[in-house]
Every structure is written in C-alpha cells, then in structure tokens.
Design a protein around this motif. Structure first.
Motif, PDB file in Angstrom:
ATOM      1  N   GLY A   1       0.818  -1.204   0.000  1.00  0.00           N
ATOM      2  CA  GLY A   1       0.000   0.000   0.000  1.00  0.00           C
ATOM      3  C   GLY A   1       0.853   1.255   0.000  1.00  0.00           C
ATOM      4  N   ALA A   2       0.933   1.909  -1.155  1.00  0.00           N
ATOM      5  CA  ALA A   2       1.721   3.143  -1.291  1.00  0.00           C
ATOM      6  C   ALA A   2       0.825   4.350  -1.519  1.00  0.00           C
ATOM      7  CB  ALA A   2       2.712   3.001  -2.450  1.00  0.00           C
ATOM      8  N   ILE A   3      -0.475   4.165  -1.356  1.00  0.00           N
ATOM      9  CA  ILE A   3      -1.459   5.232  -1.496  1.00  0.00           C
ATOM     10  C   ILE A   3      -2.345   5.241  -0.259  1.00  0.00           C
ATOM     11  CG2 ILE A   3      -3.515   5.999  -2.773  1.00  0.00           C
ATOM     12  CD1 ILE A   3      -0.993   6.585  -4.308  1.00  0.00           C
ATOM     13  N   ASP A   4      -2.442   6.387   0.412  1.00  0.00           N
ATOM     14  CA  ASP A   4      -3.242   6.551   1.626  1.00  0.00           C
ATOM     15  C   ASP A   4      -4.707   6.752   1.239  1.00  0.00           C
ATOM     16  OD1 ASP A   4      -4.287   7.107   4.087  1.00  0.00           O
ATOM     17  OD2 ASP A   4      -3.056   8.887   4.469  1.00  0.00           O
TER      18      ASP A   4
ATOM     19  N   ALA B   1       7.309   6.731  -4.989  1.00  0.00           N
ATOM     20  CA  ALA B   1       8.599   6.106  -5.319  1.00  0.00           C
ATOM     21  C   ALA B   1       9.431   5.875  -4.065  1.00  0.00           C
ATOM     22  CB  ALA B   1       9.357   6.977  -6.318  1.00  0.00           C
ATOM     23  N   ASP B   2       9.444   6.835  -3.146  1.00  0.00           N
ATOM     24  CA  ASP B   2      10.201   6.675  -1.903  1.00  0.00           C
ATOM     25  C   ASP B   2       9.698   5.476  -1.096  1.00  0.00           C
ATOM     26  OD1 ASP B   2      12.041   8.691  -2.205  1.00  0.00           O
ATOM     27  OD2 ASP B   2      10.873  10.198  -1.113  1.00  0.00           O
ATOM     28  N   THR B   3       8.362   5.326  -1.026  1.00  0.00           N
ATOM     29  CA  THR B   3       7.783   4.184  -0.309  1.00  0.00           C
ATOM     30  C   THR B   3       8.238   2.871  -0.927  1.00  0.00           C
ATOM     31  OG1 THR B   3       5.827   5.520   0.261  1.00  0.00           O
ATOM     32  CG2 THR B   3       5.618   3.123   0.447  1.00  0.00           C
TER      33      THR B   3
ATOM     34  N   SER C   1       0.817   4.941 -10.402  1.00  0.00           N
ATOM     35  CA  SER C   1       1.494   4.431 -11.595  1.00  0.00           C
ATOM     36  C   SER C   1       2.721   5.259 -11.935  1.00  0.00           C
ATOM     37  CB  SER C   1       0.525   4.381 -12.775  1.00  0.00           C
ATOM     38  OG  SER C   1       0.007   5.655 -13.075  1.00  0.00           O
ATOM     39  N   ALA C   2       2.666   6.581 -11.710  1.00  0.00           N
ATOM     40  CA  ALA C   2       3.820   7.430 -12.000  1.00  0.00           C
ATOM     41  C   ALA C   2       4.975   7.126 -11.054  1.00  0.00           C
ATOM     42  CB  ALA C   2       3.430   8.902 -11.903  1.00  0.00           C
ATOM     43  N   GLY C   3       4.659   6.906  -9.774  1.00  0.00           N
ATOM     44  CA  GLY C   3       5.714   6.563  -8.811  1.00  0.00           C
ATOM     45  C   GLY C   3       6.329   5.214  -9.100  1.00  0.00           C
ATOM     46  N   ALA C   4       5.488   4.253  -9.493  1.00  0.00           N
ATOM     47  CA  ALA C   4       6.014   2.937  -9.840  1.00  0.00           C
ATOM     48  C   ALA C   4       6.904   3.016 -11.071  1.00  0.00           C
ATOM     49  CB  ALA C   4       4.856   1.961 -10.088  1.00  0.00           C
ATOM     50  N   ALA C   5       6.541   3.876 -12.028  1.00  0.00           N
ATOM     51  CA  ALA C   5       7.345   4.023 -13.249  1.00  0.00           C
ATOM     52  C   ALA C   5       8.736   4.556 -12.930  1.00  0.00           C
ATOM     53  CB  ALA C   5       6.628   4.943 -14.235  1.00  0.00           C
TER      54      ALA C   5
END
Length: 355
Positions: free
Chosen positions: A275-278, A291-293, A330-334
């Motif tokens: 879970g990287a989104i609150d 991305a940091d998470t 999706s942007a952070g994962a990219a």
C-alpha cells in the motif's frame, strides 16, 4: 515478459453519482431492475477504462457491482436472514447492525462469476477479483445457528472455494481474500484463521492473495488507529504464519501508517502488494512520495515480487481524488521501475579488462 512492479488497486473505487450516493459506504442503489443491471455494467466499464488510462497494470472491477465487500457476498447465501438483525462489535472497533445466521449456510449459485466474466471481456490485462475472507465474514454476522466462530469459518471457507474455482474458470488471474480481521483476532488467526483461508484457496491455479489492512478511511477506523501507538506491529502476528502458507501474495497497508517497514522481511519469498497510497486522506500523493515508499520496501522484498498498490479500498473518496491517486501510483512505480531496470542493466554489463 511480465511487467516489473505491476500496479494494482486493493478493491473498491468510488461509484459514479448516478449509481450510488458519492463518498458513502453501503449507499443504496439509485437505479432499479434492468436499469440497475445496465448501470452496474456501465460503472464497471468506466472503472476498467480509468484504471487503464491511469496506468494500472492489474485490472479490478472496483467493486462497482456490489454495495459492500462482505455483505454483498453473504446476501446470496442461504441460512442468513437479513430481516433478523443484531448489533455486534465489528473487528472489536465499532457497533453495526448485521444479519443473523439462522441455519446451515450454503451457496446455491455463483455470486460474482457473471460480473467477473464481463470484466474479463473488457481487458486483455491480468484481472484480479476480491472476495471476503472467512474470518472477516463471520465478524460481520450474528451467529444463532453454529454458535462457533471456527465452525462457521470452515463452512464459509468451503463456500468461498466453490466461488473461487468458478472465478478462475471465468478467467480471473488473481483471487484476493480480504481479511482485515487478521489484524485484530491474533489467537484465532494462529489457531484456525490461516487454515480456513488455505481451505478457501484449495485447488486453485490462479494466484491467490490475502489483503490485511487497518480499514477504510472512516472515523471508526481512524479513531482506532490513533490508539495503536507509534508503531503498528499487528502484522508481526500473521506474517510468519502467512510466509509458511500456500497463499501467493500478501497485501498490506504501508503509506502514512506506523507499520515498521522491516516487518515485510517476515514474508520474504512471497509477493508483496504494498500500500503506497493513503485512502484515509484526500491529499494526493506525489509520484516521488510513492517512489520513496517503494524504494524503502525494496530493502525487504525483491523487485520481481513487489506489486505497488493502495492501502485499502477507495469507495469513501471522491472519484476525482481516487483517480488522481491512481495516476500518482502508476507514475511513482514508473520512476522506480526505471531505476531497477537501469541497475539490472548495469549489473549485466561485462567487466572489461585493461590489457
């Protein structure tokens, strides 16, 4: 070749305002009859379209065809009376009026299979379908018949296995079981919770996942979280058991929680849906925050086993906020995917001599 760091949502997306009341759990439908059937399908199509447009790799139904992640499944079972209601303590956290188990429970026909088949027709990407887990089901009922949480959980596990096998046959790639109760009833998780979950997944060839979170972003849950102290270590009880289980993927809440990241080490070898989104805040995460998470998580899980996701379902959020959060995910994962690809590429370069 499979996508590295494939993104997914845990469960629900907000429903369109013409189908149900926005930002409301258990909202009654605004349509009836054939119009409701058509409206649910339209909402599901929209959910698929938005996930694809926002860069989500593993597509879900967004729970557009159900009012609630537990009770909608239970409504289709015999042995449960929705007219006889009792007030019970849900996950030892808040009171709710729930239906009563009055006889032997059974599933006379598939519950979600037609909807899953329709979802399969909407995309060629991998699809995931969520079911309530046995322990969370029994925690959302008053049992007047079995009078044993464990006995009822085993009955539900058998019913869930029937449904899961038919979902698999309908083309579902990942079957997820939602078990927020695993963060509360630790002794039962050890004694029979994981065993009943494994019974629900028995014989499946599709990947299996268990989602364990701290709940929707509603007041009862946020108030409970405020009592848990500076470190939330509930996963310490279930993770070692799940690491030894037959479950393929473990889904957990991470961003803005007080879960120590190193607890992920306890499920080393499993795929981790992180879970990287609150979902308890309207604030939109930045891609770099996501991305940091993910970078922090990669200290404890291999990149080929990490699935960036949301903390929980997003039904109580506005549609605009939820969709912006998908874009951030999706942007952070990219960002991290490119970093990992670069690292792998550099590691595979031959070492040149200086002769």
């Amino acid at each position: 070749m499979p996508t590295l760091l494939p993104t997914a949502i845990v469960g629900s997306l907000p429903k369109p305002s013409w189908l149900a009341e926005p930002e409301t759990l258990w909202s009654p439908w605004k349509l009836e009859g054939d119009a409701l059937v058509e409206g649910k399908r339209d909402a599901l199509r929209s959910a698929v379209h938005e996930q694809r447009r926002r860069g989500i790799d593993i597509i879900s139904d967004g729970e557009q065809t159900r009012q609630h992640f537990v009770t909608t499944f239970i409504e289709h079972l015999t042995g449960v009376d929705f007219e006889q209601r009792e007030t019970v303590r849900i996950r030892d956290r808040y009171d709710a009026s729930v239906p009563t188990v009055v006889g032997a429970v059974s599933r006379e026909k598939p519950v979600f299979v037609d909807d899953a088949r329709f979802l399969r027709q909407q995309t060629d990407r991998p699809i995931k379908w969520a079911l309530p887990g046995p322990m969370t089901m029994i925690d959302t009922l008053y049992d007047r018949h079995y009078r044993s949480r464990e006995k009822l959980a085993w009955e539900f596990a058998t019913i869930l296995n029937q449904e899961a096998r038919e979902l698999e046959a309908a083309g579902v790639d990942i079957i997820q079981f939602d078990e927020p109760a695993f963060n509360v009833f630790h002794d039962e998780v050890r004694d029979w919770g994981v065993a009943t979950l494994e019974r629900a997944t028995e014989g499946l060839h599709a990947e299996t996942a268990v989602h364990i979170c701290y709940g929707y972003g509603i007041k009862a849950n946020t108030d409970w979280k405020a009592t848990l102290g500076s470190q939330w270590r509930q996963y310490e009880h279930s993770f070692p058991l799940l690491q030894r289980s037959t479950i393929d993927i473990v889904s957990l809440e991470c961003l803005h929680s007080h879960v120590p990241m190193e607890l992920i080490e306890l499920i080393r070898g499993k795929k981790v849906m992180l879970g990287a989104i609150d979902v308890a805040s309207d604030s939109i995460e930045t891609p770099e925050e996501v991305a940091d998470t993910l970078r922090n998580a990669l200290r404890f899980v291999d990149a080929d086993k990490l699935i960036p996701s949301t903390n929980c379902g997003m039904a109580p959020l506005s549609r605009d906020v939820a969709l912006q959060k998908l874009s951030a995910l999706s942007a952070g994962a990219a960002i991290v995917r490119e970093e990992v690809d670069d690292t792998v590429s550099m590691a595979s370069q031959p070492i040149l001599g200086t002769g």
